[in-house]
Design an enzyme around this catalytic site. Structure first.
Site, PDB file in Angstrom:
ATOM      1  N   GLY A 175     -15.301 139.639 -13.513  1.00  0.00           N
ATOM      2  CA  GLY A 175     -16.349 138.969 -12.749  1.00  0.00           C
ATOM      3  C   GLY A 175     -15.769 137.820 -11.961  1.00  0.00           C
ATOM      4  O   GLY A 175     -14.580 137.520 -12.077  1.00  0.00           O
ATOM      5  N   LYS A 176     -16.637 137.195 -11.194  1.00  0.00           N
ATOM      6  CA  LYS A 176     -16.207 136.058 -10.375  1.00  0.00           C
ATOM      7  C   LYS A 176     -15.505 135.001 -11.207  1.00  0.00           C
ATOM      8  O   LYS A 176     -14.577 134.367 -10.779  1.00  0.00           O
ATOM      9  CB  LYS A 176     -17.450 135.408  -9.758  1.00  0.00           C
ATOM     10  CG  LYS A 176     -17.720 135.845  -8.340  1.00  0.00           C
ATOM     11  CD  LYS A 176     -18.644 134.845  -7.696  1.00  0.00           C
ATOM     12  CE  LYS A 176     -19.753 135.562  -6.952  1.00  0.00           C
ATOM     13  NZ  LYS A 176     -20.639 134.685  -6.231  1.00  0.00           N
TER      14      LYS A 176
END
Ligand code: GLU
Length: 481
Positions: free
Chosen positions: A245-246
């Site tokens: 994820g980010k």
């Protein structure tokens, strides 16, 4: 068979590295069969729409060399390629389902739907709207959601990555096809689009697997032939067992581009995240990927994201491209030099590039690794006195070594790599120092940088005057101390 594949991103801003891989595989499958690669913009979620996101997607694809055959700016026989512009097509298809009794307008207020959901949560049952189907359904018009009328049953199907799979009736529901605002849901729109665009391979992330029951029902309700399904395993975060994820530090493709990662390397790295051709090969050009990629060798287990690997591959690509055409690669490096390089000519910079390229992980490294070629470094005595190899030397010994170096350098008529190499070797014998000490001292004195290319190369490029001036500056600094 000529494959028709598509990349169908939602313009919600950030292009995650995993999204980019979902573009690469369909591109490769299309190209290896002489087929068509479509770009379709899935922009029906107005709440998540980000201005400029589509341009970022297009730029990223073009940067990577993944040009699309049909889609925005390219046209094609199956447009429009923005879902918001295909409303009439969805409504027409929705009407087919209404006519066959497989879709109904739902007048239930959203608060009531929320109450149903709460009820079933309380009862610890999976929320299935088909259990709350309204008794009376008016004629459908925009302003009211249109729902599918599910007839749940068992489905077997095949996925090119996951093999033979099964979906039971418990996952099928009266999903919304068209929202109250008249725009379709992803669940409905992608089926209509893939069918009308002649898509042969539906390739997307594994997160869509749990919804396959609904999709299979829809294909059947429309009497459509199923396309090939290809669900791509997640890319895993560097540690643990979760999806990248980010927050895991993975930048967007564009950020890597701005850091000086080459598109050849990014393509290579992402294509090999979860795929290999069964050999030890690690560097693949786009052409080689087109030739060698196969869905059968996409791994079911998620591949782990490893940024260091990306930088390693990028370093390898810098070398490969330099060897193929050094000037062309130099031209591509132009945005990455330090600001102080602006006033220097290409010949000088190309020489620097030629001695440093094989140490670069990204072109962006030029910014930090070459500054001393363009500006005199600040003399930093601590760097000399605390250096592991040099700290045994007294101040007097340091100055004496530099003096001897200056005298030797002054006697060189032709300031070339070869002559410098010979002079440095003579100095080594004359001073009876270890290379680590003598060369380490000269290297630091002319650069005050933690790394530099081979000493004779660095001196040759820097030039006689600048080299002598910098050695003198160190002596002056010691004298002042
Ligand atoms: N718009 C969807 C997404 O961005 C695409 C899924 C698909 O490729 O069908 O996740």
């Amino acid at each position: 068979m000529k494959a028709v594949t598509r990349f169908a991103p939602s313009p919600t801003g950030y292009i995650h590295i995993g999204n980019v891989r979902s573009a690469i595989y369909p591109y490769l499958v299309a190209k290896q069969t002489g087929g068509t690669f479509i770009l379709r913009i899935e922009d029906t979620d107005q709440a998540r729409y980000v201005e400029g996101a589509t341009d970022l997607i297009k730029d990223t694809l073009l940067w990577l060399g993944l040009d699309w055959d049909e889609g925005p700016d390219r046209g094609g026989d199956h447009g429009p390629y923005y879902q918001t512009q295909r409303k009439e097509i969805y409504h027409e298809w929705a009407k087919k389902l209404i006519a066959s009794g497989r879709a109904y307008a739902d007048p239930t207020p959203s608060e009531t739907v929320a109450k149903y959901r709460e009820e079933s949560n309380k009862a610890k049952k999976a929320f299935l709207y088909r259990n709350y189907r309204p008794k009376e359904t008016p004629e459908w018009k925009v302003g009211m959601p249109l729902r599918f009328k599910s007839e749940p049953k068992d489905y077997d199907y095949h996925d090119e990555v996951y093999g033979d799979l099964h979906m039971g009736p418990e996952t099928q529901d009266d999903i919304i096809l068209i929202k109250a605002d008249g725009l379709p849901t992803y669940n409905f729109a992608h089926i209509v689009d893939d069918a009308t665009m002649g898509v042969t391979h539906v390739m997307r992330g594994q997160e869509y697997l749990p919804s396959m029951g609904n999709y299979l029902e829809l294909y059947e309700a429309f009497g459509l032939e199923r396309p090939k399904f290809v669900h791509l395993p997640h890319i895993l975060a560097p540690t643990g067992n979760k999806k990248l994820g980010k927050r895991d530090g993975a930048k967007s493709a564009n950020d890597y581009r701005l850091d000086g990662v080459l598109p050849e390397a990014m393509l290579n790295f992402l294509a090999c995240l979860g795929w290999n051709d069964g050999t030890e090969q690690e560097l693949y050009s786009k052409e080689e990927l087109i030739e060698k990629f196969s869905l059968a060798r996409v791994q079911r287990a998620g591949a782990r994201y490893d940024e260091q690997k990306l930088y390693w591959i990028n370093g390898q690509w810098i070398r490969r491209l330099f060897e193929e055409d050094a000037r062309a690669l130099y031209e591509r490096s132009k945005d990455f030099w330090p600001a102080s390089a602006t006033n220097y000519d290409d010949e000088y910079k190309f020489k620097i590039f030629s001695i440093i390229y094989d140490r670069l992980k990204t072109l962006g490294d030029l910014k930090t690794m070459t500054t001393y070629f363009f500006e005199d470094p600040k003399v930093d005595m601590d760097m000399i006195t605390t250096n592991k190899a040099l700290k045994k030397l007294s101040e007097h010994e340091v100055c004496e070594l530099i003096h001897k170096t200056i005298t030797k350098f002054q006697s060189i008529n032709e300031w070339s790599t070869q002559k410098l190499q010979a002079a440095l070797n003579e100095l080594l014998t004359e001073t009876e120092q270890k290379p680590m000490v003598l060369f380490g001292l000269i290297r630091l004195s002319i650069s005050f940088a933690p790394f530099s290319p081979a000493l004779h190369d660095t001196l040759a490029v820097l030039g006689k005057n600048a080299s002598l001036a910098r050695l003198n500056a160190v002596i002056t600094a010691f004298a002042r101390d």
